[in-house]
Design a protein around this motif. Structure first.
Motif, PDB file in Angstrom:
ATOM      1  N   PRO A  54       0.809  -1.229   0.000  1.00 45.77           N
ATOM      2  CA  PRO A  54       0.000   0.000   0.000  1.00 45.77           C
ATOM      3  C   PRO A  54       0.840   1.277   0.000  1.00 45.77           C
ATOM      4  O   PRO A  54       0.451   2.269  -0.632  1.00 45.77           O
ATOM      5  CB  PRO A  54      -0.825  -0.125   1.290  1.00 45.77           C
ATOM      6  CG  PRO A  54      -0.908  -1.583   1.546  1.00 45.77           C
ATOM      7  CD  PRO A  54       0.402  -2.134   1.091  1.00 45.77           C
ATOM      8  N   TYR A 151      -5.595  -2.290  -7.251  1.00 43.61           N
ATOM      9  CA  TYR A 151      -6.611  -2.044  -6.222  1.00 43.61           C
ATOM     10  C   TYR A 151      -7.343  -3.329  -5.840  1.00 43.61           C
ATOM     11  O   TYR A 151      -7.732  -3.506  -4.679  1.00 43.61           O
ATOM     12  CB  TYR A 151      -7.595  -0.982  -6.706  1.00 43.61           C
ATOM     13  CG  TYR A 151      -6.981   0.397  -6.804  1.00 43.61           C
ATOM     14  CD1 TYR A 151      -6.362   0.972  -5.697  1.00 43.61           C
ATOM     15  CD2 TYR A 151      -6.997   1.120  -7.997  1.00 43.61           C
ATOM     16  CE1 TYR A 151      -5.786   2.226  -5.774  1.00 43.61           C
ATOM     17  CE2 TYR A 151      -6.417   2.379  -8.079  1.00 43.61           C
ATOM     18  CZ  TYR A 151      -5.811   2.927  -6.968  1.00 43.61           C
ATOM     19  OH  TYR A 151      -5.231   4.169  -7.043  1.00 43.61           O
ATOM     20  N   THR A 152      -7.528  -4.232  -6.791  1.00 40.25           N
ATOM     21  CA  THR A 152      -8.111  -5.537  -6.455  1.00 40.25           C
ATOM     22  C   THR A 152      -7.196  -6.304  -5.513  1.00 40.25           C
ATOM     23  O   THR A 152      -7.653  -6.944  -4.549  1.00 40.25           O
ATOM     24  CB  THR A 152      -8.350  -6.352  -7.735  1.00 40.25           C
ATOM     25  OG1 THR A 152      -9.214  -5.616  -8.612  1.00 40.25           O
ATOM     26  CG2 THR A 152      -8.986  -7.688  -7.411  1.00 40.25           C
ATOM     27  N   LEU A 154      -5.032  -5.073  -3.348  1.00 43.10           N
ATOM     28  CA  LEU A 154      -5.075  -4.493  -2.004  1.00 43.10           C
ATOM     29  C   LEU A 154      -6.329  -4.934  -1.245  1.00 43.10           C
ATOM     30  O   LEU A 154      -6.271  -5.210  -0.041  1.00 43.10           O
ATOM     31  CB  LEU A 154      -5.021  -2.968  -2.092  1.00 43.10           C
ATOM     32  CG  LEU A 154      -3.714  -2.355  -2.605  1.00 43.10           C
ATOM     33  CD1 LEU A 154      -3.800  -0.836  -2.579  1.00 43.10           C
ATOM     34  CD2 LEU A 154      -2.520  -2.828  -1.792  1.00 43.10           C
ATOM     35  N   SER A 155      -7.453  -5.008  -1.936  1.00 36.63           N
ATOM     36  CA  SER A 155      -8.693  -5.442  -1.280  1.00 36.63           C
ATOM     37  C   SER A 155      -8.587  -6.888  -0.804  1.00 36.63           C
ATOM     38  O   SER A 155      -8.973  -7.218   0.327  1.00 36.63           O
ATOM     39  CB  SER A 155      -9.872  -5.292  -2.248  1.00 36.63           C
ATOM     40  OG  SER A 155     -10.008  -3.952  -2.676  1.00 36.63           O
ATOM     41  N   LEU A 156      -8.050  -7.761  -1.653  1.00 32.11           N
ATOM     42  CA  LEU A 156      -7.898  -9.165  -1.268  1.00 32.11           C
ATOM     43  C   LEU A 156      -6.914  -9.325  -0.114  1.00 32.11           C
ATOM     44  O   LEU A 156      -7.097 -10.190   0.753  1.00 32.11           O
ATOM     45  CB  LEU A 156      -7.428  -9.985  -2.472  1.00 32.11           C
ATOM     46  CG  LEU A 156      -8.438 -10.161  -3.608  1.00 32.11           C
ATOM     47  CD1 LEU A 156      -7.797 -10.901  -4.774  1.00 32.11           C
ATOM     48  CD2 LEU A 156      -9.670 -10.907  -3.123  1.00 32.11           C
ATOM     49  N   VAL A 158      -6.347  -7.216   2.393  1.00 30.23           N
ATOM     50  CA  VAL A 158      -7.009  -6.857   3.656  1.00 30.23           C
ATOM     51  C   VAL A 158      -7.941  -7.980   4.108  1.00 30.23           C
ATOM     52  O   VAL A 158      -7.948  -8.373   5.286  1.00 30.23           O
ATOM     53  CB  VAL A 158      -7.777  -5.532   3.495  1.00 30.23           C
ATOM     54  CG1 VAL A 158      -8.588  -5.229   4.747  1.00 30.23           C
ATOM     55  CG2 VAL A 158      -6.809  -4.388   3.207  1.00 30.23           C
ATOM     56  N   ILE A 159      -8.715  -8.516   3.177  1.00 29.47           N
ATOM     57  CA  ILE A 159      -9.649  -9.595   3.523  1.00 29.47           C
ATOM     58  C   ILE A 159      -8.900 -10.812   4.051  1.00 29.47           C
ATOM     59  O   ILE A 159      -9.267 -11.402   5.080  1.00 29.47           O
ATOM     60  CB  ILE A 159     -10.497  -9.969   2.289  1.00 29.47           C
ATOM     61  CG1 ILE A 159     -11.424  -8.811   1.912  1.00 29.47           C
ATOM     62  CG2 ILE A 159     -11.311 -11.234   2.556  1.00 29.47           C
ATOM     63  CD1 ILE A 159     -12.165  -9.025   0.612  1.00 29.47           C
ATOM     64  N   LEU A 182      -4.092   0.134   9.383  1.00 30.28           N
ATOM     65  CA  LEU A 182      -5.048   0.498   8.337  1.00 30.28           C
ATOM     66  C   LEU A 182      -5.580   1.913   8.541  1.00 30.28           C
ATOM     67  O   LEU A 182      -5.746   2.672   7.572  1.00 30.28           O
ATOM     68  CB  LEU A 182      -6.211  -0.496   8.322  1.00 30.28           C
ATOM     69  CG  LEU A 182      -5.919  -1.908   7.809  1.00 30.28           C
ATOM     70  CD1 LEU A 182      -7.181  -2.761   7.874  1.00 30.28           C
ATOM     71  CD2 LEU A 182      -5.384  -1.875   6.384  1.00 30.28           C
TER      72      LEU A 182
END
Length: 239
Positions: A54, A151-152, A154-156, A158-159, A182
């Motif tokens: 990030p 961006y996809t 980064l989302s994965l 975090v999950i 975060l």
């Protein structure tokens, strides 16, 4: 044990980590000390995937052209952070793969998302060598793909980190630390977004204000000149 009969232990991580093998011949007890490896797996992934990647995105988003023009620095910082994050994250991912055994189906979602993260991160790293030139007609599509995948990813990340924390069940300080991380990154992004939009509107307002203050060019009269009375002019000259 229930009613005098043996039952299977709950399929929890702590039960898998505490299993041991007993050699009935020499009474030797052996077991896998995987708890430390799981902690290393979590720490490396949080540091690599969850923090450095990030930071690299932030460097590219806000320090390339606008609002801060750091053309000589941003690319080096961006690539350096991405390489470090990828290396550390891959090390943590490899440790996670080494921990799998016959019970990996219990954490199947976490494992699959981890593989997807590694694949997308590798694709992003290869994109450095496949980047078209600025005047290439495919450069626009490459930018769209690079941003969308980033961006996809980064989302994965975090999950999957939250999934990993739920599986590992470390002390609560781990989860609080990651949430604080975060919040810190989100606050930095929010501040930079405010600066970006404020500078954008200020530049547009200043440009519009300067255009309004420019005096208009002199307007020529559209009326035809008055006709000259030739007879009166001749009398005045004594003719």
């Amino acid at each position: 044990m229930n009613g005098g009969s043996l039952e299977r232990h709950a399929r929890k991580l702590q039960n898998f980590d505490s299993r041991e093998t007993i050699n009935m011949t020499n009474h030797h007890v052996s077991g896998r000390r995987v708890r430390a490896l799981r902690k290393a797996h979590g720490i490396l992934n949080i540091a690599g995937w969850g923090f450095l990647l990030p930071c690299g995105v932030i460097a590219a988003r806000y320090f390339r052209d606008f609002p801060f023009n750091c053309r000589r620095v941003w690319f080096v910082v961006h690539v350096g952070l991405q390489i470090c994050g990828y290396t550390i994250g891959t090390a943590g991912w490899a440790i996670g793969l080494s921990l799998q055994s016959d019970h990996f189906r219990t954490f199947r979602a976490h494992r699959i998302i981890g593989i997807i993260i590694f694949g997308l991160a590798t694709l992003q790293m290869l994109a450095i060598f496949l980047k078209p030139k600025k005047d290439d007609r495919y450069r626009r599509y490459w930018n769209i793909y690079h941003h969308f995948v980033g961006y996809t990813l980064l989302s994965l990340i975090v999950i999957n980190i939250f999934k990993g924390l739920a599986i590992l069940q470390p002390p609560k300080s781990w989860k609080h630390t990651y949430i604080s991380l975060l919040v810190l990154l989100g606050s930095i992004v929010l501040l930079l977004e405010i600066i970006t939009w404020a500078k954008f509107y200020w530049d547009n307002f200043d440009c519009t204000f300067n255009l309004k203050n420019i005096p208009p060019p002199p307007m020529r009269s559209l009326q035809p000149p008055a006709p000259v009375q030739r007879g009166a002019q001749e009398l005045g000259n004594g003719t």
